[in-house]
Design a protein around this motif. Structure first.
Motif, PDB file in Angstrom:
ATOM      1  N   PHE A 332      13.993  50.960  42.041  1.00  0.00           N
ATOM      2  CA  PHE A 332      13.592  49.583  41.771  1.00  0.00           C
ATOM      3  C   PHE A 332      14.276  48.613  42.742  1.00  0.00           C
ATOM      4  N   LYS A 333      13.544  47.564  43.106  1.00  0.00           N
ATOM      5  CA  LYS A 333      14.149  46.511  43.906  1.00  0.00           C
ATOM      6  C   LYS A 333      15.216  45.807  43.072  1.00  0.00           C
ATOM      7  N   THR A 334      16.342  45.505  43.685  1.00  0.00           N
ATOM      8  CA  THR A 334      17.446  44.873  42.963  1.00  0.00           C
ATOM      9  C   THR A 334      18.017  43.700  43.754  1.00  0.00           C
ATOM     10  N   LYS A 335      18.664  42.781  43.028  1.00  0.00           N
ATOM     11  CA  LYS A 335      19.318  41.631  43.648  1.00  0.00           C
ATOM     12  C   LYS A 335      20.788  41.913  43.930  1.00  0.00           C
ATOM     13  N   ASP A 336      21.379  42.834  43.170  1.00  0.00           N
ATOM     14  CA  ASP A 336      22.782  43.193  43.350  1.00  0.00           C
ATOM     15  C   ASP A 336      22.997  44.562  42.713  1.00  0.00           C
ATOM     16  N   THR A 337      24.186  45.112  42.867  1.00  0.00           N
ATOM     17  CA  THR A 337      24.444  46.490  42.430  1.00  0.00           C
ATOM     18  C   THR A 337      24.365  46.669  40.923  1.00  0.00           C
ATOM     19  N   GLU A 338      24.571  45.593  40.157  1.00  0.00           N
ATOM     20  CA  GLU A 338      24.565  45.687  38.697  1.00  0.00           C
ATOM     21  C   GLU A 338      23.210  45.322  38.084  1.00  0.00           C
ATOM     22  N   HIS A 339      22.233  44.983  38.910  1.00  0.00           N
ATOM     23  CA  HIS A 339      20.949  44.475  38.414  1.00  0.00           C
ATOM     24  C   HIS A 339      20.263  45.477  37.490  1.00  0.00           C
ATOM     25  N   ASN A 340      20.193  46.734  37.909  1.00  0.00           N
ATOM     26  CA  ASN A 340      19.514  47.728  37.083  1.00  0.00           C
ATOM     27  C   ASN A 340      20.262  48.019  35.789  1.00  0.00           C
ATOM     28  N   LEU A 341      21.572  47.887  35.802  1.00  0.00           N
ATOM     29  CA  LEU A 341      22.333  48.059  34.564  1.00  0.00           C
ATOM     30  C   LEU A 341      21.977  46.946  33.591  1.00  0.00           C
ATOM     31  N   ARG A 342      21.895  45.719  34.071  1.00  0.00           N
ATOM     32  CA  ARG A 342      21.514  44.603  33.203  1.00  0.00           C
ATOM     33  C   ARG A 342      20.099  44.810  32.661  1.00  0.00           C
ATOM     34  N   ARG A 343      19.208  45.260  33.496  1.00  0.00           N
ATOM     35  CA  ARG A 343      17.840  45.538  33.035  1.00  0.00           C
ATOM     36  C   ARG A 343      17.830  46.607  31.942  1.00  0.00           C
ATOM     37  N   ALA A 344      18.629  47.639  32.124  1.00  0.00           N
ATOM     38  CA  ALA A 344      18.696  48.707  31.121  1.00  0.00           C
ATOM     39  C   ALA A 344      19.193  48.174  29.788  1.00  0.00           C
ATOM     40  N   LEU A 345      20.203  47.320  29.820  1.00  0.00           N
ATOM     41  CA  LEU A 345      20.742  46.767  28.584  1.00  0.00           C
ATOM     42  C   LEU A 345      19.703  45.953  27.836  1.00  0.00           C
ATOM     43  N   VAL A 346      18.862  45.226  28.561  1.00  0.00           N
ATOM     44  CA  VAL A 346      17.792  44.456  27.923  1.00  0.00           C
ATOM     45  C   VAL A 346      16.862  45.384  27.149  1.00  0.00           C
ATOM     46  N   GLN A 347      16.458  46.481  27.780  1.00  0.00           N
ATOM     47  CA  GLN A 347      15.531  47.400  27.118  1.00  0.00           C
ATOM     48  C   GLN A 347      16.173  48.106  25.936  1.00  0.00           C
ATOM     49  N   PHE A 348      17.421  48.459  26.056  1.00  0.00           N
ATOM     50  CA  PHE A 348      18.099  49.120  24.946  1.00  0.00           C
ATOM     51  C   PHE A 348      18.290  48.165  23.766  1.00  0.00           C
ATOM     52  N   ARG A 349      18.613  46.906  24.051  1.00  0.00           N
ATOM     53  CA  ARG A 349      18.708  45.916  22.979  1.00  0.00           C
ATOM     54  C   ARG A 349      17.348  45.697  22.325  1.00  0.00           C
ATOM     55  N   LEU A 350      16.307  45.699  23.152  1.00  0.00           N
ATOM     56  CA  LEU A 350      14.960  45.542  22.611  1.00  0.00           C
ATOM     57  C   LEU A 350      14.615  46.711  21.693  1.00  0.00           C
ATOM     58  N   MET A 351      14.983  47.908  22.099  1.00  0.00           N
ATOM     59  CA  MET A 351      14.703  49.077  21.264  1.00  0.00           C
ATOM     60  C   MET A 351      15.457  48.989  19.939  1.00  0.00           C
ATOM     61  N   GLU A 352      16.676  48.509  19.964  1.00  0.00           N
ATOM     62  CA  GLU A 352      17.428  48.337  18.718  1.00  0.00           C
ATOM     63  C   GLU A 352      16.706  47.365  17.787  1.00  0.00           C
ATOM     64  N   SER A 353      16.131  46.309  18.366  1.00  0.00           N
ATOM     65  CA  SER A 353      15.383  45.341  17.555  1.00  0.00           C
ATOM     66  C   SER A 353      14.121  45.980  16.981  1.00  0.00           C
ATOM     67  N   ILE A 354      13.469  46.814  17.770  1.00  0.00           N
ATOM     68  CA  ILE A 354      12.278  47.525  17.288  1.00  0.00           C
ATOM     69  C   ILE A 354      12.651  48.440  16.129  1.00  0.00           C
ATOM     70  N   GLU A 355      13.714  49.164  16.289  1.00  0.00           N
ATOM     71  CA  GLU A 355      14.153  50.085  15.235  1.00  0.00           C
ATOM     72  C   GLU A 355      14.527  49.332  13.961  1.00  0.00           C
TER      73      GLU A 355
END
Length: 369
Positions: A332-355
């Motif tokens: 994935f295209k990223t703005k900085d080295t931590e960008h994909n980690l931040r994206r992952a956290l968003v999806q995992f938090r979203l999954m917790e909300s779904i659950e």
């Protein structure tokens, strides 16, 4: 090729747009391919889309074009029996051939380019603006699925083998985790634990296929909110764009990705992890719009797995972002080295909300049947 305007215009000039190329500018915010808006002489309405396909992602980009050609041939052959709701317009981006009559162009550096028609008088949005917008996004996906429901899957190529096959992403994650070091942090440990707690469930849809409960159909492959064109005047959906991932698959991949994408108003790029929430009112609106067009080809087992689909696709995308982070951000295209980690956290938090809202989401699905 980068952003060299002269070089971009030279590439655009290889296509038969029906007018002189005046300008080429970057367009949209895709994470994989490079997309440009081509402006032609004759006025602001004369536009087209030019795209350089990412060969690192699509190893055989010509298959994208073959699938698009199969789609257009199918739509033309079935035009007489296609049903478009009265008073609405619907457009599918068409292939713009090169001046040599080919469906794509390869530049001197090996860049693979394709061009499509531009959907005028409409725009996309990065997040859902309202319940009405959500219903229109659902309508767009349902309309697209309905139009291609009788397109034989054997006429489509698999442009991304393993795409949305979550167990394969999990296997790749395990390989990367075993072979790569990572910087320890609370966010990384949270993500590691999150995946570990849910890994046994990752094959839920593939197990359903193996049991014969779910059957492959043609799918869009990436029906996010920012791939739905909304008419500027009516606010109605008029197109589902970005057909790179048109391929055989489960409609549940599309339904799950659409719901995952649209029911998180903060979007994929937010840093407000603790505020990420799956909005059930948007979920109800999307399913209402979707089923208004797609109800005729779904069965009881299809409905049973819709909740699993939305939960799984959020997990899958988070897993892919996290894996890419661990691997050094190679996909994935990223703005900085931590960008994909931040994206992952968003999806995992979203999954917790779904659950946490499983019963409410299941009730919405049941009420829409």
């Amino acid at each position: 090729m980068g952003e060299n305007l002269t070089a971009l215009i030279a590439v655009a000039a290889a296509f038969d747009f029906g007018g002189k190329v005046l300008n080429v500018q970057r367009y949209g915010s895709g994470n994989v391919n490079d997309t440009f808006l081509v402006t032609l002489d004759g006025g602001s309405s004369n536009k087209a889309i030019l795209q350089r396909v990412n060969r690192q992602v699509f190893r055989r980009p010509e298959l994208i074009i073959l699938n698009m050609r199969a789609l257009m041939d199918h739509l033309r052959a079935t035009a007489a029996r296609q049903t478009i709701t009265a008073g609405r317009r619907w457009e599918t981006p068409d292939i713009v051939p090169t001046r040599d009559g080919a469906d794509y162009f390869v530049d001197g550096a090996g860049g693979f380019w394709r061009a499509t028609t531009f959907i005028a008088g409409a725009q996309t949005y990065n997040t859902v603006q309202s319940c009405h917008h959500a219903e229109e996004v659902g309508y767009a996906l349902g309309q697209f699925h309905s139009l291609i429901s009788d397109l034989p899957v054997e006429k489509l190529h698999d442009t991304l083998e393993g795409f949305h096959i979550t167990p394969r992403y999990l296997a790749h994650y395990d390989e990367v985790l075993a072979g790569n070091g990572y910087k320890p942090s609370p966010e990384v440990h949270y993500a590691l634990n999150f995946v570990a707690q849910r890994r046994r469930w990752a094959a839920v849809l593939e197990d359903a296929v193996a049991r014969g409960e779910l059957t492959p159909h043609p799918i869009h492959g990436d029906p996010k909110v920012d791939n739905v064109m909304i008419d500027d005047d009516t606010g109605q959906a008029v197109s589902l764009i970005d057909l790179d991932t048109l391929k055989p698959g489960l409609v549940h991949y599309d339904i799950g990705d659409c719901l995952r994408s649209c029911c998180n108003p903060l979007g994929e790029e937010t840093d407000a992890f603790d505020e990420v929430k799956f909005e059930t009112d948007l979920c109800a609106a999307i399913l209402k719009g979707y089923l208004s067009q797609a109800r005729h080809f779904l069965n009881g087992k299809d409905y049973e797995h819709i909740y699993n689909a939305v939960r799984l696709i959020a997990f899958e995308l988070g897993l892919r972002f996290f894996t890419d982070y661990l691997e050094g951000n190679v996909y994935f295209k990223t703005k900085d080295t931590e960008h994909n980690l931040r994206r992952a956290l968003v999806q995992f938090r979203l999954m917790e909300s779904i659950e946490a809202q499983a019963d409410a989401i299941q009730a919405i699905i049941h009420d829409q049947q």
